[in-house]
Design an enzyme around this catalytic site. Structure first.
Site, PDB file in Angstrom:
ATOM      1  N   ARG A 148     -13.625   3.998  85.942  1.00 15.18           N
ATOM      2  CA  ARG A 148     -12.468   3.288  85.791  1.00 15.18           C
ATOM      3  C   ARG A 148     -11.444   3.627  86.620  1.00 15.18           C
ATOM      4  O   ARG A 148     -10.497   3.167  86.867  1.00 15.18           O
ATOM      5  CB  ARG A 148     -12.156   3.252  84.295  1.00 15.18           C
ATOM      6  CG  ARG A 148     -10.848   2.760  83.990  1.00 15.18           C
ATOM      7  CD  ARG A 148     -10.209   2.997  82.631  1.00 15.18           C
ATOM      8  NE  ARG A 148     -11.044   2.512  81.543  1.00 15.18           N
ATOM      9  CZ  ARG A 148     -11.209   3.045  80.462  1.00 15.18           C
ATOM     10  NH1 ARG A 148     -10.451   4.325  80.348  1.00 15.18           N
ATOM     11  NH2 ARG A 148     -11.658   2.684  79.491  1.00 15.18           N
ATOM     12  N   TYR A 149     -11.366   4.981  86.965  1.00 16.48           N
ATOM     13  CA  TYR A 149     -10.571   6.009  87.727  1.00 16.48           C
ATOM     14  C   TYR A 149     -11.379   5.947  89.034  1.00 16.48           C
ATOM     15  O   TYR A 149     -12.494   6.356  89.238  1.00 16.48           O
ATOM     16  CB  TYR A 149     -10.110   7.168  87.368  1.00 16.48           C
ATOM     17  CG  TYR A 149      -9.553   7.019  85.967  1.00 16.48           C
ATOM     18  CD1 TYR A 149      -8.164   6.662  85.933  1.00 16.48           C
ATOM     19  CD2 TYR A 149      -9.950   7.286  84.728  1.00 16.48           C
ATOM     20  CE1 TYR A 149      -7.283   6.550  84.794  1.00 16.48           C
ATOM     21  CE2 TYR A 149      -9.391   7.145  83.598  1.00 16.48           C
ATOM     22  CZ  TYR A 149      -7.912   6.792  83.512  1.00 16.48           C
ATOM     23  OH  TYR A 149      -7.267   6.490  82.174  1.00 16.48           O
ATOM     24  N   ARG A 152     -12.805   9.958  89.333  1.00 12.26           N
ATOM     25  CA  ARG A 152     -13.879  10.518  88.218  1.00 12.26           C
ATOM     26  C   ARG A 152     -14.427   9.576  87.298  1.00 12.26           C
ATOM     27  O   ARG A 152     -13.981   8.321  87.283  1.00 12.26           O
ATOM     28  CB  ARG A 152     -12.629  11.301  87.093  1.00 12.26           C
ATOM     29  CG  ARG A 152     -11.482  10.651  86.687  1.00 12.26           C
ATOM     30  CD  ARG A 152     -10.547  11.597  86.488  1.00 12.26           C
ATOM     31  NE  ARG A 152      -9.503  11.385  85.847  1.00 12.26           N
ATOM     32  CZ  ARG A 152      -8.348  10.757  86.373  1.00 12.26           C
ATOM     33  NH1 ARG A 152      -8.440   9.972  87.494  1.00 12.26           N
ATOM     34  NH2 ARG A 152      -7.360  10.063  85.640  1.00 12.26           N
ATOM     35  N   CYS A 161     -24.097  11.613  67.616  1.00  8.00           N
ATOM     36  CA  CYS A 161     -22.785  12.881  67.388  1.00  8.00           C
ATOM     37  C   CYS A 161     -23.475  13.571  66.285  1.00  8.00           C
ATOM     38  O   CYS A 161     -24.571  13.031  65.442  1.00  8.00           O
ATOM     39  CB  CYS A 161     -21.582  12.113  66.714  1.00  8.00           C
ATOM     40  SG  CYS A 161     -20.843  11.114  68.364  1.00  8.00           S
ATOM     41  N   CYS A 165     -17.062   9.839  63.440  1.00  5.47           N
ATOM     42  CA  CYS A 165     -15.606   9.637  62.758  1.00  5.47           C
ATOM     43  C   CYS A 165     -15.425   8.210  62.660  1.00  5.47           C
ATOM     44  O   CYS A 165     -15.765   7.374  63.517  1.00  5.47           O
ATOM     45  CB  CYS A 165     -14.824  10.189  63.915  1.00  5.47           C
ATOM     46  SG  CYS A 165     -15.226  11.773  64.653  1.00  5.47           S
ATOM     47  N   CYS A 168     -14.014   6.131  65.567  1.00  5.81           N
ATOM     48  CA  CYS A 168     -14.615   6.207  66.671  1.00  5.81           C
ATOM     49  C   CYS A 168     -14.455   4.859  67.481  1.00  5.81           C
ATOM     50  O   CYS A 168     -14.440   3.760  66.976  1.00  5.81           O
ATOM     51  CB  CYS A 168     -16.061   6.307  66.556  1.00  5.81           C
ATOM     52  SG  CYS A 168     -16.861   6.532  68.149  1.00  5.81           S
ATOM     53  N   ARG A 170     -15.708   4.202  70.091  1.00  6.52           N
ATOM     54  CA  ARG A 170     -17.142   3.741  70.798  1.00  6.52           C
ATOM     55  C   ARG A 170     -18.048   3.121  69.592  1.00  6.52           C
ATOM     56  O   ARG A 170     -19.104   3.260  69.856  1.00  6.52           O
ATOM     57  CB  ARG A 170     -17.786   4.691  71.635  1.00  6.52           C
ATOM     58  CG  ARG A 170     -17.364   4.419  73.204  1.00  6.52           C
ATOM     59  CD  ARG A 170     -18.074   5.517  74.184  1.00  6.52           C
ATOM     60  NE  ARG A 170     -16.860   5.783  74.790  1.00  6.52           N
ATOM     61  CZ  ARG A 170     -16.363   7.067  74.992  1.00  6.52           C
ATOM     62  NH1 ARG A 170     -16.843   8.075  74.589  1.00  6.52           N
ATOM     63  NH2 ARG A 170     -15.148   7.178  75.759  1.00  6.52           N
ATOM     64  N   ASP A 329      -6.910   3.602  69.035  1.00  4.19           N
ATOM     65  CA  ASP A 329      -7.297   2.360  69.647  1.00  4.19           C
ATOM     66  C   ASP A 329      -7.567   1.146  68.725  1.00  4.19           C
ATOM     67  O   ASP A 329      -7.696   1.074  67.516  1.00  4.19           O
ATOM     68  CB  ASP A 329      -8.766   2.414  70.420  1.00  4.19           C
ATOM     69  CG  ASP A 329      -8.738   3.456  71.623  1.00  4.19           C
ATOM     70  OD1 ASP A 329      -7.373   3.453  72.194  1.00  4.19           O
ATOM     71  OD2 ASP A 329      -9.498   4.278  71.695  1.00  4.19           O
ATOM     72  N   ASP A 366      -4.492   4.648  75.436  1.00  4.35           N
ATOM     73  CA  ASP A 366      -5.686   4.037  76.358  1.00  4.35           C
ATOM     74  C   ASP A 366      -5.478   2.368  76.303  1.00  4.35           C
ATOM     75  O   ASP A 366      -5.480   1.973  75.416  1.00  4.35           O
ATOM     76  CB  ASP A 366      -6.920   4.478  75.770  1.00  4.35           C
ATOM     77  CG  ASP A 366      -7.907   4.774  76.783  1.00  4.35           C
ATOM     78  OD1 ASP A 366      -7.641   4.273  78.056  1.00  4.35           O
ATOM     79  OD2 ASP A 366      -8.910   5.433  76.790  1.00  4.35           O
ATOM     80  N   LYS A 373      -5.608   5.490  80.874  1.00  3.07           N
ATOM     81  CA  LYS A 373      -4.749   6.172  79.713  1.00  3.07           C
ATOM     82  C   LYS A 373      -3.186   6.010  80.441  1.00  3.07           C
ATOM     83  O   LYS A 373      -3.134   6.559  81.501  1.00  3.07           O
ATOM     84  CB  LYS A 373      -5.287   7.477  79.575  1.00  3.07           C
ATOM     85  CG  LYS A 373      -6.483   7.696  78.799  1.00  3.07           C
ATOM     86  CD  LYS A 373      -6.896   9.019  78.550  1.00  3.07           C
ATOM     87  CE  LYS A 373      -8.053   9.654  79.256  1.00  3.07           C
ATOM     88  NZ  LYS A 373      -9.232   8.793  79.182  1.00  3.07           N
TER      89      LYS A 373
HETATM   90  C1  LIG Z   1     -10.337   9.408  79.561  1.00  4.19           C
HETATM   91  C2  LIG Z   1     -11.287   9.071  80.797  1.00  4.19           C
HETATM   92  C3  LIG Z   1     -11.548   9.842  82.050  1.00  4.19           C
HETATM   93  C4  LIG Z   1     -10.615  11.046  82.015  1.00  4.19           C
HETATM   94  O1  LIG Z   1      -9.293  10.982  82.176  1.00  4.19           O
HETATM   95  P1  LIG Z   1      -8.462  12.002  82.394  1.00  4.19           P
HETATM   96  O2  LIG Z   1      -7.004  11.716  81.924  1.00  4.19           O
HETATM   97  O3  LIG Z   1      -8.506  12.635  83.535  1.00  4.19           O
HETATM   98  O4  LIG Z   1      -8.712  13.052  81.125  1.00  4.19           O
HETATM   99  C5  LIG Z   1     -12.210   9.093  82.784  1.00  4.19           C
HETATM  100  N1  LIG Z   1     -12.767   8.205  82.749  1.00  4.19           N
HETATM  101  C6  LIG Z   1     -12.647   7.265  81.612  1.00  4.19           C
HETATM  102  C7  LIG Z   1     -13.393   5.912  81.479  1.00  4.19           C
HETATM  103  C8  LIG Z   1     -11.942   7.655  80.635  1.00  4.19           C
HETATM  104  O5  LIG Z   1     -11.975   7.090  79.374  1.00  4.19           O
HETATM  105  S1  SF4 Z   2     -14.906   9.939  67.940  1.00  4.11           S
HETATM  106 FE1  SF4 Z   2     -16.913   8.766  68.161  1.00  4.11          FE
HETATM  107  S2  SF4 Z   2     -18.166   9.883  69.808  1.00  4.11           S
HETATM  108 FE2  SF4 Z   2     -16.366  11.242  69.144  1.00  4.11          FE
HETATM  109  S3  SF4 Z   2     -17.324  12.623  67.621  1.00  4.11           S
HETATM  110 FE3  SF4 Z   2     -16.423  10.960  66.540  1.00  4.11          FE
HETATM  111  S4  SF4 Z   2     -18.236   9.479  66.200  1.00  4.11           S
HETATM  112 FE4  SF4 Z   2     -18.657  10.777  67.937  1.00  4.11          FE
END
Ligand SMILES: *Cc1c(COP(=O)(O)O)cnc(C)c1O
Ligand code: SF4
Length: 517
Positions: A148-149, A152, A161, A165, A168, A170, A329, A366, A373
């Site tokens: 996305r960036y 990175r 996990c 949580c 979560c 995801r 989120d 986010d 973010k």
């Molecule tokens: C959070 C995240 C990152 C890392 O972002 P930083 O602001 O550099 O910590 C990179 N890729 C994705 C998809 C993310 O959600």
């Molecule tokens: S937030 Fe989601 S991915 Fe992260 S530790 Fe909790 S359950 Fe696992």
């Protein structure tokens, strides 16, 4: 005794005293009345388990609790929790014996309890709820890799996990063993990274990579380190919170082979920072790994300046740097955890200036749909004119900073760094923005995406699947006419500054048209 002997015996006494001295402030050295390292409380169900087993992370993993019956033996469940635990199709429940033991069995408001025990209201839908609220799947060139960036990527290596949580982000894939990533997926992810030299930072997450078999996890690290353009590796993990037993010497020695390596943990409340955690984090930092923390702002858990201040203080005491506080989120199951954005701002205002800068994280949202973010800042910069910056401090004290009268502009034409080609367009900051450049991520060499059995055209070649994510471009994936970039109209450009026509009462401004937002 002659002089040398006296000196010698003094030195020996000093050395002995030094060896016996224990820093009383070091949380990793805390001992109980019995002189042994402190341990946190253990639920009566496991009283008979020998320490050796309790301290073994594999035992913790295989003795996790997940049913209403098992959990009901440990905690006095409320009707709401019984409803949550009985719901069909709920997000996975699984809690390590260590972590559930930290919960006060009689307190339904226990901050740890709310994070892992489902309640009935988890099933309620809310406005703007989304399955993939961060648009991660749309930004995945290969399964599990979110690009996305520009520089990175997020690399999801497992969906498993140590515990789960309730909020979560995801939950659409996490916990589901049928959606797990395997070695073939890892290889496809590495292959994408090998071909994408603009990526310099890889964030390993999931799920939680530290729940993988150690050999498999090391194979991924090795694969990454064999790619020359990857500068840093980051591991995002909640294992040290749910199962600090996992952080043993063997793991730390292994991790230290793959430096530069950073780690971000996930604590939401100071009660999660136990003596076991302090020792685990001490080991990580001794292995040379800088440790950070990301919290999620959660109603009923940490939506309070005082709770957050205690948390960040305890984090820095353990040499953990608070990195982010995330707004919760818009994901299914998290409705009852949501707070207004004002709460996050209030927390940041209550920290900035009131405590060490080290202890103040960045508050981020986010952005829904996949814009990345975005930091949310209280207003410390009140106004900014051509020569004056008006600032406000944490006490409300206003001061002005005079801009320099003479500033020799940085000459981009003579700067090698400015002239060097960037791997992707649109990276010129505000100048690029005003010129209407789009920033996009265009991975090379991936004509096809092999996504779980179906061979689709790569999203980058198919505008109906993906639109460049960018400054001035569409963030929400409604492919079609590209969004307009905010530009001064010809008429406005002819007018002296400050005399341009203002929008009429009730008329939307350019930003409200969504042209730049
Ligand atoms: C959070 C995240 C990152 C890392 O972002 P930083 O602001 O550099 O910590 C990179 N890729 C994705 C998809 C993310 O959600
Ligand atoms: S937030 Fe989601 S991915 Fe992260 S530790 Fe909790 S359950 Fe696992």
């Amino acid at each position: 005794m002659d002089a040398t002997e006296i000196l010698k015996s003094n030195a020996a006494a000093a050395a002995a005293a030094d060896a016996a001295w224990v820093n009383p402030r070091d949380p990793a050295k805390a001992v109980g009345l019995d002189g042994l390292p402190l341990r946190s409380r253990r639920a009566p169900t496991w009283k008979g388990v020998p320490n050796e087993q309790w301290d073994d992370w594999r035992w913790q993993l295989s003795n996790r609790v997940n049913t209403l019956e098992e959990i009901g033996e440990i905690l006095e469940l409320t009707d709401d929790e019984r409803e949550g635990l009985s719901a069909d199709g709920k997000f996975r429940v699984d809690i390590t014996p260590y972590f559930i033991s930290l919960i006060d069995p009689k307190d339904p408001k226990d901050p740890i309890r709310r994070q892992v025990i489902p309640v009935g209201s988890e099933q309620q839908a809310f406005t703007a709820m989304m399955e993939d609220s961060l648009g991660e799947d749309r930004h995945s060139p290969v399964p599990g890799l979110v690009h996305r960036y520009p520089d990175r990527v997020l690399m999801l290596v497992t969906t498993q996990c140590a515990s789960y949580c309730r909020y979560c982000t995801r939950s659409r894939i996490v916990g589901d063993p049928t959606q797990n990533f395997n070695s073939k997926d890892h290889e496809a992810q590495l292959d994408y990274l090998r071909r994408t030299p603009q990526v310099r930072d890889v964030l390993i997450s999931g799920g939680d990579g530290l729940t993988l078999a150690p050999k498999l996890f090391e194979k991924i690290l090795r694969g990454l380190r064999d790619i020359p353009h990857i500068e840093i590796i980051r591991i995002g993990s909640r294992v040290p919170v749910f199962m600090p037993q996992r952080i043993d010497d063997e793991l730390c020695e292994m991790l230290a082979k793959y430096h530069p390596l950073w780690m971000n943990l996930h604590f939401n409340h100071e009660q999660e920072i136990t003596p076991e955690v302090s020792r685990a984090v001490d080991k990580l930092t001794r292995a040379g790994i800088p440790v950070g923390n990301q919290s999620v702002l959660l109603a009923g858990v940490n939506d309070c300046v005082h709770i957050m201040r205690k948390l960040v203080h305890k984090l820095v005491e353990n040499r953990i740097r608070p990195y982010y506080i995330y707004q919760c989120d818009l994901v299914e199951g998290s409705g009852h955890f949501r707070t207004p954005v004002g709460k996050g701002l209030e927390i940041i205002e209550g920290l900035r200036g009131h405590t060490s800068g080290y202890a103040v994280p960045t508050y981020v949202i986010d952005s829904p749909g996949g814009g990345g973010k975005i930091p949310v800042m209280p207003n410390y910069l009140i106004s900014y004119s051509d020569h004056k910056v008006v600032l406000r401090n944490y006490e409300g004290y206003i001061s002005t900073y005079e801009e320099p009268e003479h500033y020799t502009r940085h000459d981009a034409s003579k700067c090698a760094d400015c002239r060097a080609a960037r791997p992707e367009p649109g990276q010129e900051g505000v100048y690029g923005l005003l010129a209407g450049h789009q920033m996009w991520i265009e991975p090379k060499g991936h004509a096809e995406i092999h996504s779980r059995g179906n061979t689709e055209a790569h999203r980058l070649q198919d505008p109906s699947k993906w639109q460049p994510l960018g400054i001035g471009g569409a963030i929400e994936g409604s492919a079609g006419a590209p969004l307009k970039v905010l530009q001064a109209t010809a008429a406005a450009q002819d007018l002296p500054p400050g005399t341009e026509e203002r929008p009429k009462e009730g008329e939307p401004t350019a930003a409200a048209h969504g042209e730049l937002l």
